[in-house]
Design a protein around this motif. Structure first.
Motif, PDB file in Angstrom:
ATOM      1  N   LEU A 116      59.980  23.814  38.768  1.00  0.00           N
ATOM      2  CA  LEU A 116      59.154  22.662  39.152  1.00  0.00           C
ATOM      3  C   LEU A 116      58.357  22.965  40.422  1.00  0.00           C
ATOM      4  N   SER A 141      54.022  23.302  41.171  1.00  0.00           N
ATOM      5  CA  SER A 141      53.570  22.057  41.786  1.00  0.00           C
ATOM      6  C   SER A 141      52.921  22.345  43.139  1.00  0.00           C
ATOM      7  N   ASN A 161      55.387  15.940  42.316  1.00  0.00           N
ATOM      8  CA  ASN A 161      56.606  15.361  42.865  1.00  0.00           C
ATOM      9  C   ASN A 161      56.256  13.950  43.295  1.00  0.00           C
ATOM     10  N   TRP A 196      59.890  13.714  39.174  1.00  0.00           N
ATOM     11  CA  TRP A 196      58.758  14.576  38.842  1.00  0.00           C
ATOM     12  C   TRP A 196      58.008  14.016  37.647  1.00  0.00           C
TER      13      TRP A 196
END
Length: 174
Positions: free
Chosen positions: A142, A146, A160, A166
């Motif tokens: 993640l 991101s 986020n 998320w």
């Protein structure tokens, strides 16, 4: 080579059927379809050799381009009125693909705990490994994808939205 579109879950099933020595989707599907249709080994090999000969002769008459035509996987599904779509070249399924699919299945936005469980289910259903470091691997994936993270590595797929929450970025929703 021809191109076909398959959902991510079908792609995972194809690779779950892989046997030793099979290095492409074509190899896997050829064996499975040959067995399904009960084609005699000699006839199947003859068909395959004929196909390879045809491909070689057509390649020899074409100018080389330096690139190969690849099969793409397209996953598209409506959830709560939104469509999430993602295309990628065929090949090894990456962690980011499983994480993206998990969040998509969870409606496009989810808590870390929900993502952990959904990725675990996706991997188990596809016959892939579930490491002891699953949670850390998902968090790293993640963050790597991101721009909200200091660990961002270039493909901005996830946002986020709060502590432990998320979502798929708006521009990644079709």
């Amino acid at each position: 080579m021809r191109r076909i579109d398959v959902e991510t879950s079908i792609f995972a099933l194809i690779w779950a059927l892989r046997e030793s020595g099979e290095e492409s989707e074509n190899d896997i599907l050829f064996r499975v379809l040959s067995e399904f249709k009960s084609i005699k080994d000699s006839e199947a090999q003859s068909l395959r050799a004929e196909s390879e000969e045809t491909q070689l002769s057509s390649e020899s008459t074409q100018q080389p381009t330096g690139s190969f035509e690849s099969l793409e996987v397209k996953s598209s599904k409506k959830i709560q009125g939104q469509t999430f779509e993602r295309e990628r070249p065929m090949g090894k399924i990456r962690w980011v693909d499983d994480v993206f699919e998990a969040i998509r299945k969870l409606g496009g936005r989810a808590t870390l705990h929900s993502i952990y469980r959904e990725v675990e289910n996706i991997r188990r259903d596809a016959g892939r490994s579930v490491p002891k470091t699953l949670d850390a691997t998902i968090r790293r994936t993640l963050e790597d994808h991101s721009s909200d993270s200091a660990n961002y590595r270039g493909t901005d797929l996830f946002a986020n939205t709060g502590r432990g929450e998320w979502e798929i970025r708006q521009d990644r929703r079709a």
